[in-house]
Design a protein around this motif. Sequence first.
Motif, mmCIF file in Angstrom:
data_model
loop_
_atom_site.group_PDB
_atom_site.id
_atom_site.type_symbol
_atom_site.label_atom_id
_atom_site.label_comp_id
_atom_site.label_asym_id
_atom_site.label_seq_id
_atom_site.Cartn_x
_atom_site.Cartn_y
_atom_site.Cartn_z
ATOM 1 N N ILE A 281 59.475 -1.520 57.570
ATOM 2 C CA ILE A 281 59.218 -0.516 56.531
ATOM 3 C C ILE A 281 57.975 -0.931 55.762
ATOM 4 C CG2 ILE A 281 60.141 0.656 54.503
ATOM 5 C CD1 ILE A 281 62.951 -0.217 55.495
ATOM 6 N N GLU A 282 56.977 -0.102 55.809
ATOM 7 C CA GLU A 282 55.731 -0.377 55.084
ATOM 8 C C GLU A 282 55.679 0.518 53.847
ATOM 9 O OE1 GLU A 282 51.401 0.852 56.131
ATOM 10 O OE2 GLU A 282 51.740 -1.101 57.115
ATOM 11 N N VAL A 283 55.534 -0.094 52.698
ATOM 12 C CA VAL A 283 55.478 0.653 51.437
ATOM 13 C C VAL A 283 54.083 0.489 50.841
ATOM 14 C CG1 VAL A 283 56.427 0.933 49.121
ATOM 15 C CG2 VAL A 283 57.935 0.283 51.010
ATOM 16 N N ARG A 284 53.379 1.597 50.731
ATOM 17 C CA ARG A 284 52.043 1.594 50.136
ATOM 18 C C ARG A 284 52.093 2.328 48.798
ATOM 19 N NH1 ARG A 284 47.577 0.316 53.271
ATOM 20 N NH2 ARG A 284 48.061 -0.189 55.439
ATOM 21 N N ALA A 314 58.963 -7.656 43.924
ATOM 22 C CA ALA A 314 60.051 -6.831 43.387
ATOM 23 C C ALA A 314 60.299 -5.605 44.263
ATOM 24 C CB ALA A 314 59.724 -6.397 41.962
ATOM 25 N N VAL A 315 59.222 -4.967 44.714
ATOM 26 C CA VAL A 315 59.367 -3.802 45.602
ATOM 27 C C VAL A 315 60.070 -4.203 46.893
ATOM 28 C CG1 VAL A 315 58.099 -2.125 47.006
ATOM 29 C CG2 VAL A 315 57.385 -2.561 44.647
ATOM 30 N N LYS A 316 59.659 -5.313 47.472
ATOM 31 C CA LYS A 316 60.260 -5.779 48.724
ATOM 32 C C LYS A 316 61.739 -6.094 48.554
ATOM 33 C CE LYS A 316 59.734 -9.324 52.312
ATOM 34 N NZ LYS A 316 58.882 -10.445 52.808
ATOM 35 N N ILE A 366 57.188 -4.535 54.366
ATOM 36 C CA ILE A 366 55.813 -4.958 54.093
ATOM 37 C C ILE A 366 55.289 -4.136 52.916
ATOM 38 C CG2 ILE A 366 53.484 -5.193 55.019
ATOM 39 C CD1 ILE A 366 54.715 -5.215 57.819
ATOM 40 N N PRO A 367 55.283 -4.723 51.710
ATOM 41 C CA PRO A 367 54.749 -3.984 50.562
ATOM 42 C C PRO A 367 53.239 -4.165 50.452
ATOM 43 C CG PRO A 367 55.735 -6.026 49.803
ATOM 44 C CD PRO A 367 55.863 -6.021 51.310
#
Length: 383
Positions: A281-284, A314-316, A366-367
Amino acid sequence: MKKIIYKCVALFLVCMFLAGCWDRTEINDIAFIVSSAIDKKKDQYRIAMQIPLVGQLGGQTGGGGGTAGSETWYVDSASGTTIREANNKLQTSLSRTINTSHRRTVVIGEAMAREGVAPVFDILSRNPQNRLTALILISQGEARDILNTDVQMEQFPAEMIRELAIMASKRPVFLSRFMSDLLEKGSDPYAPVITGSKTKPGGKGKSNLKIDGLAIFKKDKLVDIFKDDHMTAAQILLNQARQPEFILDLPNQMGKASIQLQQSKASFHAAEKNGKLSMTIEVRAKGIIMENQSTYETRENDQFYIIQKALNRAVKENVISTVHRLQKLEADPAGFQDQTIRSMDTKNLQKMKWDKVYKDMEIHVIPIVTIEQGGVLYKTISH
């Protein structure tokens, strides 16, 4: 003689087109429903409907649940062994014909949602008068209480419910969208949770409504309600987060900072090895520092990147924790199954039993979150 006959025939034909409004329905004979609430207790369904009192809308706003005085809306309810029976019983107590074509919101009680919402969508999809553009919400407690809440900022609760539902996510959850997630294989439905609350204007407590969670479904049954960090992370996964904020405890006990995310986007990639599924999961996103109560400076230096690193961490952590919770529930609102079908070889996927594969699926997050604005004040005044 023929002329007289022709004139009579012509007159008769003209009269046919001047039949008037023999089948008319006057507006004061119609009860326009702006919101419905559906609850279930044991084997009884209870329907509640909110009707605006048009004659009172030009007067003083606020107040509810009656026809006397300056109240602008009226709520009535009835129970039955089926939703249709309850609806018919409600009609017998109203002097106007129920019309749901202007309904904006449908609120379903938590107890009803946990048993399954299939009966609701059965009746909603059969009657063409029901608009599937209405918004769906789940109430903690009884849905009828939501319609009876005396809200402060709108003329009637239905409008408040609608505005809250629209603000809850990037794309509001309409009945049509909820039904699509319910029927299509590869994802489960979700909906915002609404509850009653108290506001204190001038120090006096008054009733109000608020969005207080995200209802997670497995097929047509409510299985959990996510709040706080899990709600925020779930909305990021669903690409529905509208400017979520993270309050960070910064390293070395240097204080806290509040970061608001802009334009967040999550993307998924599935891979399979030796019969085991993994999901990346990639968070942009882009972040803005909204508040800094730490000793770190927010200009572009090493301290600035410490804050950014803490935000990515924190996001991860929140996203991983939320996905693990979804796996335990075996609920898939993010559409991991659909994404797996798109990413993997169909032959390999057919050999895999999804429920088991989903519970054992490895998660990699992956943030890629950058802080673009630290504010005009790069150093806190108190330090």
